[in-house]
Design an enzyme around this catalytic site. Sequence first.
Site, PDB file in Angstrom:
ATOM      1  N   ASP A  62       0.348   2.122   8.940  1.00 19.01           N
ATOM      2  CA  ASP A  62      -0.072   1.321  10.227  1.00 19.01           C
ATOM      3  C   ASP A  62       0.864   1.455  11.535  1.00 19.01           C
ATOM      4  OD1 ASP A  62      -2.166   0.658   8.197  1.00 19.01           O
ATOM      5  OD2 ASP A  62      -1.517  -1.416   7.796  1.00 19.01           O
ATOM      6  N   THR A 111       4.954   2.184   6.316  1.00 20.50           N
ATOM      7  CA  THR A 111       3.476   1.912   6.073  1.00 20.50           C
ATOM      8  C   THR A 111       2.493   2.797   7.041  1.00 20.50           C
ATOM      9  OG1 THR A 111       1.776   0.250   7.255  1.00 20.50           O
ATOM     10  CG2 THR A 111       3.874  -0.042   8.203  1.00 20.50           C
ATOM     11  N   GLY A 160       0.867  -1.151  -0.228  1.00 23.01           N
ATOM     12  CA  GLY A 160       0.027   0.058   0.038  1.00 23.01           C
ATOM     13  C   GLY A 160       0.921   1.099   0.114  1.00 23.01           C
ATOM     14  N   ARG A 177     -24.183   8.100  12.848  1.00 26.55           N
ATOM     15  CA  ARG A 177     -23.805   7.766  11.311  1.00 26.55           C
ATOM     16  C   ARG A 177     -22.225   7.376  11.220  1.00 26.55           C
ATOM     17  NH1 ARG A 177     -26.533  11.105   7.591  1.00 26.55           N
ATOM     18  NH2 ARG A 177     -28.745  11.451   8.025  1.00 26.55           N
ATOM     19  N   GLN A 209      -6.646   8.666   3.970  1.00 22.76           N
ATOM     20  CA  GLN A 209      -5.570   8.697   4.856  1.00 22.76           C
ATOM     21  C   GLN A 209      -4.131   8.246   4.152  1.00 22.76           C
ATOM     22  OE1 GLN A 209      -7.253   6.460   8.577  1.00 22.76           O
ATOM     23  NE2 GLN A 209      -8.464   5.803   6.703  1.00 22.76           N
ATOM     24  N   ARG A 210      -4.137   7.780   3.048  1.00 25.87           N
ATOM     25  CA  ARG A 210      -2.775   7.286   2.433  1.00 25.87           C
ATOM     26  C   ARG A 210      -2.505   8.367   1.354  1.00 25.87           C
ATOM     27  NH1 ARG A 210      -3.601   1.296   1.558  1.00 25.87           N
ATOM     28  NH2 ARG A 210      -3.283   1.734  -0.805  1.00 25.87           N
ATOM     29  N   GLU A 228     -10.285  -0.146  11.508  1.00 24.76           N
ATOM     30  CA  GLU A 228     -10.829  -1.305  10.780  1.00 24.76           C
ATOM     31  C   GLU A 228     -11.075  -2.471  11.329  1.00 24.76           C
ATOM     32  OE1 GLU A 228      -9.064  -0.898   6.934  1.00 24.76           O
ATOM     33  OE2 GLU A 228      -7.030  -1.375   7.748  1.00 24.76           O
TER      34      GLU A 228
HETATM   35  O1  F6P Z   1      -1.351  -1.406   5.170  1.00 23.87           O
HETATM   36  C1  F6P Z   1      -1.720  -0.143   4.738  1.00 23.87           C
HETATM   37  C2  F6P Z   1      -3.411  -0.235   4.461  1.00 23.87           C
HETATM   38  O2  F6P Z   1      -3.845   0.933   4.101  1.00 23.87           O
HETATM   39  C3  F6P Z   1      -4.026  -0.728   5.625  1.00 23.87           C
HETATM   40  O3  F6P Z   1      -4.231   0.183   6.671  1.00 23.87           O
HETATM   41  C4  F6P Z   1      -5.504  -1.448   4.973  1.00 23.87           C
HETATM   42  O4  F6P Z   1      -5.910  -2.296   5.705  1.00 23.87           O
HETATM   43  C5  F6P Z   1      -4.892  -1.741   3.505  1.00 23.87           C
HETATM   44  O5  F6P Z   1      -3.561  -1.097   3.426  1.00 23.87           O
HETATM   45  C6  F6P Z   1      -5.585  -1.444   2.376  1.00 23.87           C
HETATM   46  O6  F6P Z   1      -5.127  -1.989   1.479  1.00 23.87           O
HETATM   47  P1  F6P Z   1      -5.640  -1.605  -0.249  1.00 23.87           P
HETATM   48  O7  F6P Z   1      -5.366  -0.386  -0.472  1.00 23.87           O
HETATM   49  O8  F6P Z   1      -4.962  -2.830  -0.966  1.00 23.87           O
HETATM   50  O9  F6P Z   1      -7.184  -1.614  -0.051  1.00 23.87           O
END
Ligand code: F6P
Length: 347
Positions: free
Chosen positions: A133, A131, A10, A271, A279-280, A227
Amino acid sequence: MRVGVLTGGGDCPGLNAVIRAIVRTGALDHDFEFVGFRDGWRGPLEADIQALDVNAVRGILPRGGTILGSSRTNPLADSAAAGGRSGLERVGANLESLGVDALIAIGGEDTLGVAGRLADAGVRVVGVPKTIDNDLSATDYTFGFDTAVNIAMEAIDRLHTTAESHHRALIVEVMGRHAGWIALHAGLAGGANVILIPEHPFDIEEVCNYVEQRFKEHYAPIVVVAEGAHPKTISSSVVDQQLDAFGHVRLGGVGQLLAEEIERRTGKEARAAVLGHIQRGGTPTAFDRVLATRFGIHAIRAVADGAFGQMVALRGTDIVRVPIAEATRELKLVPPERYAEAEIFFG
Ligand code: F6P
């Protein structure tokens, strides 16, 4: 020396800052040449490369994503074998035919797992941890995490005001896979009513009590849920059962489940907001730019020193080298005492 660079798994903010630091330091201090591999391990597996020199990395420090592209391609999977050769053998052969003397693999648990296997097979690899995470045990922090936390914190701040106007409970679902770091930090920084993480299965009755307490004080509750968090009675929250190349299930959906349950039990409107890939994306924070830059500088120094099979890591404020295998041995999870700090502010 000709050094290959790839970014796998990711994506996260700061990847471009590492690539830039690797290339600038390598060219200036060591006269190295570089070759970029496209889309993580797919690049070396299929000999898919792109030019990577000082000009190619100009202006990329503040840019999110990765100029090399990324994927979850796994050379260890059976599907990576072709022409009577395993995925690892194909990678090794392509590195050799492209004249690549050393490889820098920038990635998380999965990407570094492959890097470790290649190192064991004699390939000259150096790892860089990344990461959002923050779940790699060998390093105190990974770049990308601080940016993700700040994005989630800003979202929580914004949700507070609209939740208050409408007297609603708002449930914010954040990423983090099986670790609760993003939820813990964003929830603490954003003044969440309650924070739910995978390491601490929750009791829905208790969550509803916190929510009701907050309403009694005339504040609208914000519940931050990772999540991967799940109730004590169910073992995980999974959107679908599809597995990626590294065997991970897609997590998600717990925010919506919680909203429905809170509304049903408390009678208050609830909700869910799922932050997902927001977040990425986008530009990295100053912390992540600096950490990524330092990782890049130290990764290329490791290559120059012949410290293969090693990964750069942050320990305190120092960048150190650790065996790649150490990073992937176990996940770094939120310890109970850190969660207890957050619990002081629940309700
Ligand atoms: O490891 C980073 C991450 O963003 C996790 O937090 C998330 O569960 C996963 O990757 C999501 O992956 P993808 O972008 O493949 O859906």
